[in-house]
Design a protein around this motif. Structure first.
Motif, mmCIF file in Angstrom:
data_model
loop_
_atom_site.group_PDB
_atom_site.id
_atom_site.type_symbol
_atom_site.label_atom_id
_atom_site.label_comp_id
_atom_site.label_asym_id
_atom_site.label_seq_id
_atom_site.Cartn_x
_atom_site.Cartn_y
_atom_site.Cartn_z
ATOM 1 N N ALA A 1 -100.297 -8.076 45.783
ATOM 2 C CA ALA A 1 -100.483 -9.355 45.095
ATOM 3 C C ALA A 1 -100.972 -9.127 43.665
ATOM 4 N N ILE A 2 -101.892 -8.178 43.488
ATOM 5 C CA ILE A 2 -102.400 -7.871 42.144
ATOM 6 C C ILE A 2 -101.278 -7.317 41.270
ATOM 7 N N ARG A 3 -100.471 -6.422 41.821
ATOM 8 C CA ARG A 3 -99.333 -5.880 41.075
ATOM 9 C C ARG A 3 -98.323 -6.975 40.743
ATOM 10 N N ALA A 4 -98.097 -7.904 41.687
ATOM 11 C CA ALA A 4 -97.145 -8.996 41.447
ATOM 12 C C ALA A 4 -97.647 -9.922 40.341
ATOM 13 N N LEU A 5 -98.964 -10.170 40.311
ATOM 14 C CA LEU A 5 -99.526 -10.993 39.235
ATOM 15 C C LEU A 5 -99.295 -10.313 37.891
ATOM 16 N N ASN A 6 -99.483 -9.006 37.836
ATOM 17 C CA ASN A 6 -99.264 -8.284 36.583
ATOM 18 C C ASN A 6 -97.805 -8.382 36.151
ATOM 19 N N VAL A 7 -96.885 -8.345 37.099
ATOM 20 C CA VAL A 7 -95.463 -8.512 36.785
ATOM 21 C C VAL A 7 -95.214 -9.897 36.194
ATOM 22 N N GLU A 8 -95.807 -10.918 36.810
ATOM 23 C CA GLU A 8 -95.638 -12.288 36.313
ATOM 24 C C GLU A 8 -96.149 -12.413 34.886
ATOM 25 N N LEU A 9 -97.313 -11.821 34.609
ATOM 26 C CA LEU A 9 -97.894 -11.929 33.271
ATOM 27 C C LEU A 9 -97.069 -11.149 32.250
ATOM 28 N N ALA A 10 -96.623 -9.961 32.632
ATOM 29 C CA ALA A 10 -95.866 -9.121 31.706
ATOM 30 C C ALA A 10 -94.502 -9.721 31.368
ATOM 31 N N SER A 11 -93.945 -10.516 32.275
ATOM 32 C CA SER A 11 -92.600 -11.068 32.060
ATOM 33 C C SER A 11 -92.605 -12.359 31.250
ATOM 34 N N ILE A 12 -93.790 -12.905 30.995
ATOM 35 C CA ILE A 12 -93.852 -14.193 30.275
ATOM 36 C C ILE A 12 -93.221 -14.087 28.900
ATOM 37 N N ARG A 13 -93.488 -12.989 28.190
ATOM 38 C CA ARG A 13 -92.956 -12.866 26.823
ATOM 39 C C ARG A 13 -91.437 -12.939 26.795
ATOM 40 N N ASP A 14 -90.766 -12.350 27.780
ATOM 41 C CA ASP A 14 -89.306 -12.357 27.801
ATOM 42 C C ASP A 14 -88.727 -13.674 28.296
ATOM 43 N N GLN A 15 -89.553 -14.516 28.918
ATOM 44 C CA GLN A 15 -89.050 -15.755 29.523
ATOM 45 C C GLN A 15 -89.238 -16.979 28.645
ATOM 46 N N VAL A 16 -90.012 -16.860 27.576
ATOM 47 C CA VAL A 16 -90.302 -18.034 26.741
ATOM 48 C C VAL A 16 -89.704 -17.851 25.359
ATOM 49 N N SER A 17 -89.400 -18.967 24.706
ATOM 50 C CA SER A 17 -88.795 -18.922 23.376
ATOM 51 C C SER A 17 -89.819 -19.120 22.264
ATOM 52 N N ASN A 18 -91.006 -19.637 22.594
ATOM 53 C CA ASN A 18 -92.051 -19.779 21.576
ATOM 54 C C ASN A 18 -93.419 -19.559 22.207
ATOM 55 N N VAL B 1 -89.415 1.739 24.251
ATOM 56 C CA VAL B 1 -89.069 1.686 22.831
ATOM 57 C C VAL B 1 -87.681 1.096 22.618
ATOM 58 N N SER B 2 -86.687 1.601 23.325
ATOM 59 C CA SER B 2 -85.309 1.142 23.137
ATOM 60 C C SER B 2 -85.149 -0.329 23.530
ATOM 61 N N TYR B 3 -85.702 -0.697 24.675
ATOM 62 C CA TYR B 3 -85.603 -2.085 25.151
ATOM 63 C C TYR B 3 -86.252 -3.048 24.163
ATOM 64 N N ASN B 4 -87.454 -2.710 23.705
ATOM 65 C CA ASN B 4 -88.156 -3.597 22.772
ATOM 66 C C ASN B 4 -87.474 -3.639 21.410
ATOM 67 N N ALA B 5 -86.862 -2.528 20.996
ATOM 68 C CA ALA B 5 -86.152 -2.512 19.717
ATOM 69 C C ALA B 5 -84.981 -3.491 19.731
ATOM 70 N N GLN B 6 -84.308 -3.616 20.864
ATOM 71 C CA GLN B 6 -83.203 -4.571 20.977
ATOM 72 C C GLN B 6 -83.680 -6.006 20.802
ATOM 73 N N LYS B 7 -84.927 -6.257 21.138
ATOM 74 C CA LYS B 7 -85.512 -7.582 20.982
ATOM 75 C C LYS B 7 -86.344 -7.688 19.699
ATOM 76 N N ARG B 8 -86.170 -6.683 18.829
ATOM 77 C CA ARG B 8 -86.857 -6.624 17.538
ATOM 78 C C ARG B 8 -88.373 -6.655 17.715
ATOM 79 N N ARG B 9 -88.821 -5.834 18.643
ATOM 80 C CA ARG B 9 -90.251 -5.643 18.865
ATOM 81 C C ARG B 9 -90.554 -4.152 18.773
#
Length: 628
Positions: free
Chosen positions: A56-73, A190-198
């Motif tokens: 459950a703790i690992r799943a919460l971390n996944v949810e938090l880490a994925s927020i940046r990729d799921q929102v537009s602002n 690095v490569s994944y974030n570079a594609q998203k200009r991060r």
């Protein structure tokens, strides 16, 4: 036609029916999909009763880490983070009638209700994700590591709370492991974030290698400058991983059944091995430039010691003939910051740390030994002899703690720092020239080339006298361990450019004990003569068991005593002797002092030559060579 229609409707109804997935299975699937390595490690956590809450703790971390990729602002991102804040606060409240609409939230609620988990760590995980919502870069490695300390390490704190294993040492293990894992995640992404200009590589690293963020966004990953950056990040990750492993090995109180909480160590190690091999290929340690320590002593440097493994940050102390003892903080990038200094009334010949790193001890030609409390910055006398004190060592054993001093007055004394008189005094036949202490063993060598071994448990007692294999005056001695990390023997260096390897309990002394030549010039024709230099210091690598020697020829050499082979010899440094050396507790850094060693007396002391302390990345260089 009717039959065909019935079959069609039947197939549609089967397609739209979704299997009911319970909350625990949802968490498992989420972590398996987005964080596969931690999914594997969590599935192996023991005891197995911890697995559900850990997932459950690992799943919460996944949810938090994925927020940046799921929102537009950022506003939407802040709303989602606020949802999780409210969820944590509600889970720790006494309201049992509320409705929870998210499967991960329901699992976290269960974990909080049936375990003593601090919501502080949950809130720290949530707050850390605010930093990356704006894609702002990190200024330097310290800022990046601080973010990793907030975004990854709390998961390990929570896992430790699940297992009821929170302690200061366990927290240090978790802190280093979180930083190591975070740094390797930065490299992997690095490569994944570079594609998203991060770009999450510290700006200081980019500036140092003259690389822009746009270069990263354009995918310019094949340049030597980029390889240098990745190698730096991997080296830093390796530093933290090594520290976490050392602390875990040293913690005898941490249950073996709960060590599975730190299984990601294996995953990180494999990634580091892959990336260092890939990106470190063009930058071998031989090509590196050693880093000078800031504000070195003004006179010959007599002794250096790194802070013990119990200290989270790396510090270096050095004593000198300028009557002073200095302390530096060694930063992750290898740069040093001078922190403090204290002075005796005469040259300081030796120095050492206390086990917890809070105090430093010094031995001086003014016939006194002093204790430097680094926290209070006080410098008080704790010992005295009738002649200059040549060696000082801190001893911490299960039944007592003391400081051992060896002097030219032919005595060795053991001191309780709270008492004005020694606990014990040993009379020797000659002056003390060198000594070393490791665990339950002490070795002392004197002016007549005598070697005495002392057992320190239950108290200091003479164990054995040994006849030296060397024919000339001894300059240094250093204890080495066996594969179980127990003291097994010692190396002695002499003024004749020779080192003796001697085992205390050798099965076959004539075979096991041996000497080898070092720090000598290449024989010159036609007379076939060579210059022979003194071996000034010996240090054993804390991880590999290999050793370094430094000499009056101004060179350092690395050796494998087990294979009886040389690993490396440096060029001459600064056209003057190397007076002493030391390895840091993690075996990443090798420090050596380029300064006069008085082997030519006062006449040979050239005042215009600069004293310097240099730091070298050494972990790979000190590895034993593979057997052919």
């Amino acid at each position: 036609m009717i039959l065909r229609s019935v079959r069609y409707v039947s197939s549609i109804s089967k397609t739209v029916q979704k299997p009911i997935v319970d909350d625990y299975t949802y968490c498992i699937n989420s972590v398996r999909k987005s964080d596969y390595e931690n999914f594997l490690c969590t599935g192996l956590v023991r005891p197995s009763t911890l697995q559900r809450s850990a997932m459950a703790i690992r799943a919460l971390n996944v949810e938090l880490a994925s927020i940046r990729d799921q929102v537009s602002n950022t506003n939407i991102g802040q709303m989602r983070l606020q949802f999780w804040r409210d969820t944590i606060d509600a889970s720790t409240s006494k309201n049992t009638n509320r409705k929870i609409n998210h499967p991960v939230a329901r699992e976290i609620d269960l974990a909080l209700r049936y375990n003593e988990l601090s919501k502080l760590w949950f809130h720290r995980l949530i707050k850390s994700r605010e930093i990356t919502l704006n894609d702002m870069p990190f200024a330097d490695i310290e800022q990046l590591e601080n973010y990793l300390e907030q975004s990854i390490t709390p998961t390990y704190y929570l896992l430790l709370e699940l297992a009821k294993q929170r302690s200061l040492n366990a927290d240090h293990i978790a802190s280093h492991l979180g930083r190591s894992q975070g740094l390797i995640n930065i490299v992997r992404g690095v490569s994944y974030n570079a594609q998203k200009r991060r770009c999450f590589i510290p700006l200081s690293y980019l500036v140092e290698q003259n690389i822009s963020q746009q270069d990263i966004f354009n995918g310019q990953f094949s340049t030597e400058q980029f390889r240098q950056i990745i190698y730096q990040l991997c080296n830093r990750s390796c530093f933290h991983l090594q520290k976490s492993v050392e602390l875990l090995e040293q913690d005898k109180n941490f249950p073996k059944s709960n060590r599975s909480l730190f299984l990601p160590i294996i995953i990180i190690y494999d990634y580091l091995k892959y990336y260092i091999t890939m990106f470190g290929g063009l930058t071998t340690p031989a090509a590196q430039k050693d880093v000078e320590v800031a504000q070195p002593p003004d006179d010959a440097i007599s002794c250096m010691k790194f802070s013990p493994a119990s200290v989270q940050q790396t510090y270096l102390i050095a004593s000198s003939w300028a009557n002073d003892i200095r302390c530096w903080e060694i930063q992750p990038n290898g740069q040093s910051v001078a922190k403090a200094m204290q002075k005796h009334d005469a040259p300081i010949l030796s120095c050492c740390w206390s086990e917890d790193g809070s105090k430093v001890f010094t031995a001086s030609c003014d016939k006194t030994a002093k204790m430097w409390d680094l926290q209070a910055n006080t410098f008080v006398q704790i010992a005295a002899h009738d002649q200059p004190i040549r060696t000082i060592h801190y001893i911490q054993r299960p039944s007592y703690t003391c400081v051992m001093t060896g002097s030219w007055d032919r005595t060795v004394k053991f001191w309780d720092t709270r008492q004005p008189t020694p606990l014990k005094q040993l009379q020797l036949n000659e002056r003390v020239y060198a000594a070393d202490v490791l665990g339950p063993m002490a070795v002392i060598t004197t002016a007549d080339r005598g070697i005495q071994i002392y057992a320190l448990d239950p108290g200091p007692t003479e164990y054995k006298k040994m006849e030296s294999l060397l024919k000339y005056q001894h300059r240094c001695v250093s204890i080495f361990t066996d594969k179980s990390r127990n003291p097994a023997g010692f190396a002695v260096g002499s003024i004749e450019g020779r080192v003796a390897i001697m085992y205390v309990e050798a099965a076959n002394p004539s075979v096991d004990n041996f000497t080898f030549k070092c720090h000598r010039s290449t024989p010159a024709a036609p007379a076939n003569t060579q210059d022979i230099f003194s071996v000034n210091d010996i240090a054993f690598h804390p991880a590999h068991g290999t050793l370094a020697t430094v000499g009056s020829d101004g060179r350092y050499s690395f050796w494998d005593k087990d294979e009886r082979t040389k690993l490396k010899t440096s060029d001459a440094i600064n056209d003057q002797p190397i007076s002493c050396c030391a390895f840091d507790a993690r075996g990443q850094l090798f420090a050596y002092a380029s300064s006069y060693d008085w082997h030519k007396g006062h006449e040979g002391n050239v005042q215009t030559k600069k004293n310097s302390i240099l730091l070298r990345q050494c972990f790979e260089e000190m590895k034993p060579k593979p057997k052919k």
